[in-house]
Design a protein around this motif. Structure first.
Motif, short mmCIF file in Angstrom:
data_model
loop_
_atom_site.label_atom_id
_atom_site.label_comp_id
_atom_site.label_asym_id
_atom_site.label_seq_id
_atom_site.Cartn_x
_atom_site.Cartn_y
_atom_site.Cartn_z
N ALA A 281 36.66 52.87 -15.05
CA ALA A 281 36.56 51.97 -16.19
C ALA A 281 37.79 52.03 -17.08
CB ALA A 281 35.32 52.30 -17.01
N GLY A 282 38.62 53.07 -16.98
CA GLY A 282 39.78 53.19 -17.85
C GLY A 282 39.37 53.73 -19.21
N VAL A 283 39.66 52.98 -20.27
CA VAL A 283 39.30 53.38 -21.63
C VAL A 283 38.20 52.44 -22.12
CG1 VAL A 283 40.11 53.73 -23.99
CG2 VAL A 283 41.66 54.17 -22.07
N ALA B 163 36.02 56.66 -24.88
CA ALA B 163 36.00 57.55 -23.72
C ALA B 163 36.98 57.05 -22.68
CB ALA B 163 34.59 57.64 -23.14
N GLN B 164 37.60 58.01 -21.97
CA GLN B 164 38.51 57.63 -20.88
C GLN B 164 38.17 58.45 -19.64
OE1 GLN B 164 41.11 59.88 -19.72
NE2 GLN B 164 41.07 61.43 -21.34
N ASP B 165 38.33 57.83 -18.49
CA ASP B 165 37.98 58.49 -17.24
C ASP B 165 39.20 58.72 -16.37
OD1 ASP B 165 36.56 55.54 -15.54
OD2 ASP B 165 38.56 55.96 -16.35
N MET B 166 40.38 58.80 -16.97
CA MET B 166 41.63 58.97 -16.22
C MET B 166 42.15 60.41 -16.30
SD MET B 166 43.37 55.34 -17.29
CE MET B 166 42.79 55.42 -18.97
N ASN B 167 41.35 61.29 -16.91
CA ASN B 167 41.72 62.70 -17.05
C ASN B 167 43.01 62.90 -17.86
OD1 ASN B 167 40.84 65.37 -16.49
ND2 ASN B 167 42.45 65.59 -14.94
#
Lengths: 114, 111
Positions: free
Chosen positions: A2-4, A24-28
């Motif tokens: 989803a990215g940010v 929230a971000q899912d890119m670590n």
């Protein structure tokens, strides 16, 4: 991926009310940022977090607090909203120190304070 | 003086025209520079990075002039879809990844 992501997308508050904007971000990514954007002013940095557990003030921090809850999440809180905080708020993240400097932005939260 | 400055425009150009924007910065120690594109009511997205002497990507060319402390963005053969606001950004001090943005330049490409 989803990215940010940001919630909510829109919000109307009365003067003096409080609220928290979620990001929230899912890119670590290690670094996260909160900006506000007003007409003719470009993007101004409110707070940023260079890594989990650290936060620091940007250009316009007054009236805001932040929490870096974990590596993924970075929230922005308005304790007592004022009409001057009517703006579009963008969260962003990046991986600093790896040579890939791009900041990725969320879709924004449009906040109106009456 | 603002740390990063742009002419807000708007720049109104016909399709097929070549248009250039400049962005000046005040910190002579700045090392990294970027152009972001922002469509109306959307989030900014990276268009190009400008690290040394500039770079080119299709119809877009970004240049850096360290002596005069400005970066430029050249768009050739403008398309209607190029209509947007173009934001320049410069890395702030320290290795925190903080970006300082200009106020943006609005481009309107007309048929």
């Amino acid at each position: 991926n989803a990215g940010v992501t940001q919630t909510p997308k829109f919000q109307v508050l009365k003067t003096g009310q409080s609220m928290t904007l979620q990001c929230a971000q899912d890119m670590n990514h290690n670094s996260m940022y909160w900006y506000r954007q007003d007409p003719g002013m470009g993007l101004r940095l409110i707070y940023y977090s260079a890594s989990e557990g650290t936060t620091d003030k940007g250009e316009v921090p007054n009236g805001y607090n932040v929490s870096r809850l974990n590596k993924r999440e970075f929230s922005l809180r308005l304790e007592s909203a004022a009409p001057s905080q009517t703006s579009v708020y963008f969260c962003a993240s990046s991986e600093v120190g790896t040579g890939v400097d791009e900041q990725f932005f969320g879709p924004g939260t449009r906040l109106t304070v009456l | 003086r603002k740390e990063v400055e742009q002419d807000p425009g708007p720049f109104n150009v016909p399709e097929g025209a070549t248009v250039a924007f400049n962005c000046t910065y005040s910190n002579s120690a700045s090392q990294s520079f970027f152009w972001y594109r922002q469509d109306c009511r959307k989030e900014p997205k990276l268009l190009m990075s400008v690290y040394s002497s500039g770079n080119e990507d299709g119809r877009f060319t970004a240049q850096l002039n360290r002596a005069s402390q400005y970066i430029s963005l050249l768009i050739r053969d403008s398309k209607l879809s190029d209509s947007a606001t173009y934001l320049c950004a410069v890395f702030g001090s320290g290795n925190t990844g903080k970006l300082i943005f200009g106020q943006g330049t609005t481009l309107q490409v007309k048929p």
